[in-house]
Every structure is written in structure tokens, then in C-alpha cells.
Design a protein around this motif. Structure first.
Motif, mmCIF file in Angstrom:
data_model
loop_
_atom_site.group_PDB
_atom_site.id
_atom_site.type_symbol
_atom_site.label_atom_id
_atom_site.label_comp_id
_atom_site.label_asym_id
_atom_site.label_seq_id
_atom_site.Cartn_x
_atom_site.Cartn_y
_atom_site.Cartn_z
ATOM 1 N N PHE A 106 0.623 7.060 -6.415
ATOM 2 C CA PHE A 106 -0.703 7.681 -6.927
ATOM 3 C C PHE A 106 -0.438 9.203 -6.420
ATOM 4 N N THR A 129 -8.415 6.669 -1.687
ATOM 5 C CA THR A 129 -6.941 6.586 -2.152
ATOM 6 C C THR A 129 -6.716 5.405 -2.861
ATOM 7 N N HIS A 130 -6.812 4.379 -2.089
ATOM 8 C CA HIS A 130 -6.544 2.913 -2.747
ATOM 9 C C HIS A 130 -7.314 2.686 -4.053
ATOM 10 N N ALA A 173 -5.879 4.715 -6.882
ATOM 11 C CA ALA A 173 -4.559 4.559 -7.014
ATOM 12 C C ALA A 173 -4.684 3.326 -7.918
ATOM 13 N N HIS A 191 0.709 -1.222 0.037
ATOM 14 C CA HIS A 191 0.018 0.019 -0.004
ATOM 15 C C HIS A 191 0.944 1.360 -0.174
ATOM 16 N N GLU A 192 1.965 1.075 0.696
ATOM 17 C CA GLU A 192 2.814 2.523 0.726
ATOM 18 C C GLU A 192 3.328 2.696 -0.613
ATOM 19 N N GLU A 214 0.335 3.628 -2.747
ATOM 20 C CA GLU A 214 -0.325 5.113 -2.498
ATOM 21 C C GLU A 214 0.725 6.404 -3.012
ATOM 22 N N ASN A 215 2.000 5.881 -2.428
ATOM 23 C CA ASN A 215 2.984 7.092 -2.599
ATOM 24 C C ASN A 215 3.118 7.399 -4.181
ATOM 25 N N ARG A 221 -9.013 3.582 3.934
ATOM 26 C CA ARG A 221 -8.050 4.387 3.052
ATOM 27 C C ARG A 221 -8.804 4.079 1.490
ATOM 28 N N ARG A 277 -0.933 11.134 -9.960
ATOM 29 C CA ARG A 277 -2.244 11.070 -10.220
ATOM 30 C C ARG A 277 -2.539 12.526 -11.172
#
Ligand code: SF4
Length: 374
Positions: A22, A186-187, A190, A15-16, A19-20, A183, A26
Motif C-alpha cells: 500500500f 493504513t490497514h 490498504a 500485514h507486512e 501495508e508495504n 494500524r 497507493r
């Protein structure tokens, strides 16, 4: 033993990384400025079957016309279809009209946050409901669109076609297991952004933030995932359109609300069977749809148009009459005699719109009362 990490067992690292990436990569899409539920809803409906760039352009124009639910609910179906014209799949626009009426009557023009209520709106299927619930309201629900299916089949190297129910259910379960609680906004975005920008049909594994978690990339099978089913057959159609002109106006019919191009205006005509000259086919189709006996007077240049798996060659014909005849149409079809300006204002299938625009000069000379298109 695979040398990659597991996106489930090593979930925090996965996830890190995702998401980082993204947050850095984005795209600045307009509905991401505030995640206002109405904005997210319209964007999700527009982006079904529509490329992003095109969707964004329509979205911006739409929000100028219908900035909120109340304005949309007050608009006519005709105005909404006109704003949708060119996006195709017009059942989506008609569903938006019905949903706006429900949002006004039942929810006082506020978008509901309850996932069940969202799912109950016309035009909102399981994916769209999940997208609105998670992106606009941060509910912990996984979005599973084609992008996410592609990524999941690659991360876990699933070698069954997704046309099978078992594989599709397994992919949906895995997508749910990948969702980090709290989350979802965001997830989910992403994952979909990764599918759009990196893990596309031709995956760019070299620049992928989750390369270290991907079994298919490790095994060299990424390009073979998801396993494909046979593509739908291309359907080639020859269609005719009779532009019947009288006293500076042209006869247009409004199709019944259901079915292909439902609720849109077009010209009498239809599919020409193989081997039948298009002029004859046009006369027969005009008779079938209007009861009018016409003889064509001029053929217009043909329009080639593609939608879904259809390749359509639309052949238009002109016919002038002195006195506007009264057509006899099937139940649910309405009609009018429209001048050029009126034609410009009506919601039409793209092929018919092109037929008008590409013959604008000819029509303007044949319909002198109004020589411009709106
Ligand atoms: Fe897709 Fe390649 Fe990334 Fe795997 S490594 S998720 S196949 S882009």
C-alpha cells in the motif's frame, strides 16, 4: 492441506506484505494529504456509488466551494444540490446539508471523533462511520465495503453468496479479526486499495502482494468469489418532460424533499405507459402535476439516460403560451418561471440538464430574454 499461509495465523507476515504494498502503490488522493475529518467525511459520502475518478473531480470542486464545515453549514440546500448535480443519489447531498447543520449546532463546526457521534449523523451508515472513525481518527474499527468483502471471501474461499446474512456476518467478523490493533488507518485503506487496484472483479493474482495467503487463488476459485446473487432486473422507462414556455421563461417544478430526485427541479411530465403515444402521455402528466391543460407544439430529440438499473428514454415536448398560467401543484412541490440563465443555476436531475443543454439553441430562440446558460 492448503499450501498457502493463513492471514490470521501468519498475521504479521500478512500485514507486512499488505501495508508495504500500500505504501508503494497507493493513489495520491486529495483527502490523503492530511486526513482532515471533514475531507474524509465528504470523500466517503461522495464515493458511495461513485467511481473514484469522478468522485475526485467533484471533491476538488466541492472543496473550492465549501472548504470547511462552517462554509458548508452556511450554504443553502439549493447551492449544495447544485454542487452535487450529476453525482446522482441526491439523498446523499440532502443528508450532508442536515449533517452540516448538526455539526454546526452541536459540535461547533468541529467533526466529532466519537464513533457513536459519527454514526448518528444523517447519511452516515455503518461502513461510512467505520471509514471516518478509522481513517480520520485511527479508531480500531474494520471497514467492510464491497472491496473488502471481495478480498475476504477470496482469502478464505467462502463459497456462500453474500446475500445471505450468515455469510455476510462471517465476512465482517473475519475482516475484524484481520485488523491489526493501532494500524486501522493504513490497514483499512490498504484493503480497500487492494480491492480497487488488484483484487477487482477480475483479480490480478500474479501481481498480488497477498497471493501467498489466498485460499481462492490457490484453489483456482478466485473468479467465482464472492458467489454472485442474481443481478437486479433492468428497468426500461419512457419518460416525458413538458417544457412550457411563456414570456421568455420556462415552468419548472421543485420535487418534494423525499423520493427520487427529491429537492431537485425538473419539468412537468412523468412516466409514459407502454402503448400510449408520448405526446399524449406528456399532456396527461403535465395536467396531473400542474393542473394545466396544454397541447404540445414540438417534440425535442429524445435523451437516453442510465442510472442504477434504470434505462430511461426522456422525451421532451415544447409548448408556448401567451400568458404564464398559474400551476396547481401537489403539496410539497414548489414552482417558478425561470429564464435560461435561471435554468442553468437550478439543481436538476442529469437527464433534465441534458434536455436543456442539448436544446440550448432552440430554447435560446424561444426564450430571447436571456440567451445564455450559466
Ligand atoms: Fe485477490 Fe488474487 Fe490477491 Fe487472492 S491472490 S487476494 S484473489 S488478487
Amino acid at each position: 492441506m492448503p499450501r498457502v499461509m493463513s492471514p490470521l495465523k501468519d498475521a504479521d507476515a500478512f500485514h507486512e506484505a499488505l501495508e508495504n504494498w500500500f505504501l508503494r502503490a497507493r493513489r495520491p488522493l486529495p483527502w490523503r494529504e492530511d486526513y482532515e475529518p471533514y475531507h474524509v467525511w465528504i470523500s466517503e459520502i461522495m464515493l458511495q456509488q461513485t467511481q473514484m475518478e469522478r468522485g475526485v473531480s467533484y471533491y476538488r470542486k466541492w472543496m473550492e466551494k465549501f472548504p470547511d464545515i462552517a462554509t458548508l453549514a452556511a450554504a443553502s440546500e439549493e447551492a449544495v444540490l447544485r454542487a452535487w448535480e450529476g453525482l446522482g443519489y441526491y439523498s446523499r447531498a440532502r443528508a450532508v446539508v442536515r449533517a452540516a447543520a448538526i455539526l454546526k449546532e452541536r459540535f461547533h463546526c468541529r467533526f466529532p471523533s466519537d464513533p457513536e457521534a459519527i454514526r448518528s449523523l444523517p447519511g452516515v451508515g455503518p461502513y461510512t462511520a467505520a471509514a471516518i472513525a478509522s481513517i480520520a481518527f485511527s479508531h480500531d474499527i474494520a471497514c467492510v465495503d464491497a472491496n473488502v468483502e471481495r478480498i475476504v471471501t477470496r482469502l478464505f474461499d467462502i463459497d456462500e453468496p453474500l446475500s445471505g446474512k450468515t455469510a455476510r456476518r462471517r465476512v465482517a467478523e473475519l475482516a475484524g479479526e484481520l485488523l491489526p490493533p493501532g494500524r486501522a488507518r493504513t490497514h483499512n485503506q490498504a484493503m480497500m486499495e487492494l480491492g480497487a487496484l488488484v483484487c477487482g472483479k477480475a483479480p490480478r493474482c500474479g501481481g498480488c502482494p497477498v497471493r501467498g495467503f489466498c485460499l481462492a487463488a490457490e484453489r483456482g476459485t478466485a473468479r467465482e468469489r464472492p458467489v454472485k446473487k442474481a443481478p437486479p432486473e433492468t428497468i426500461r422507462l419512457t419518460m416525458t418532460a413538458g417544457l412550457i414556455l411563456s414570456s421568455g421563461r420556462c415552468l419548472v417544478l421543485r420535487r418534494p424533499p423525499k423520493g427520487r430526485w427529491g429537492g431537485l427541479w425538473d419539468f412537468p411530465g412523468g412516466v409514459a405507459e407502454d402503448g400510449v403515444p408520448t405526446g399524449e402521455a406528456c399532456v396527461a402528466s403535465v395536467r396531473e402535476r400542474t393542473g394545466l391543460d396544454t397541447a404540445v407544439t414540438a417534440a425535442l430529440p429524445a435523451i437516453n439516460h442510465t442510472f442504477t438499473n434504470h434505462r430511461v428514454c426522456l422525451q421532451g415536448f415544447l409548448k408556448k403560451t401567451e400568458t404564464p398560467p398559474v400551476p396547481l401543484t401537489e403539496e410539497g412541490t414548489s414552482w417558478q418561471w425561470a429564464d435560461l440563465e435561471g435554468l442553468g443555476a437550478l439543481a436538476m436531475p442529469s437527464a433534465c440538464r441534458r434536455l436543456v443543454e442539448e436544446n440550448r439553441l432552440l430554447l435560446a430562440s424561444a426564450m430571447p430574454d436571456s440567451a445564455r446558460l450559466a
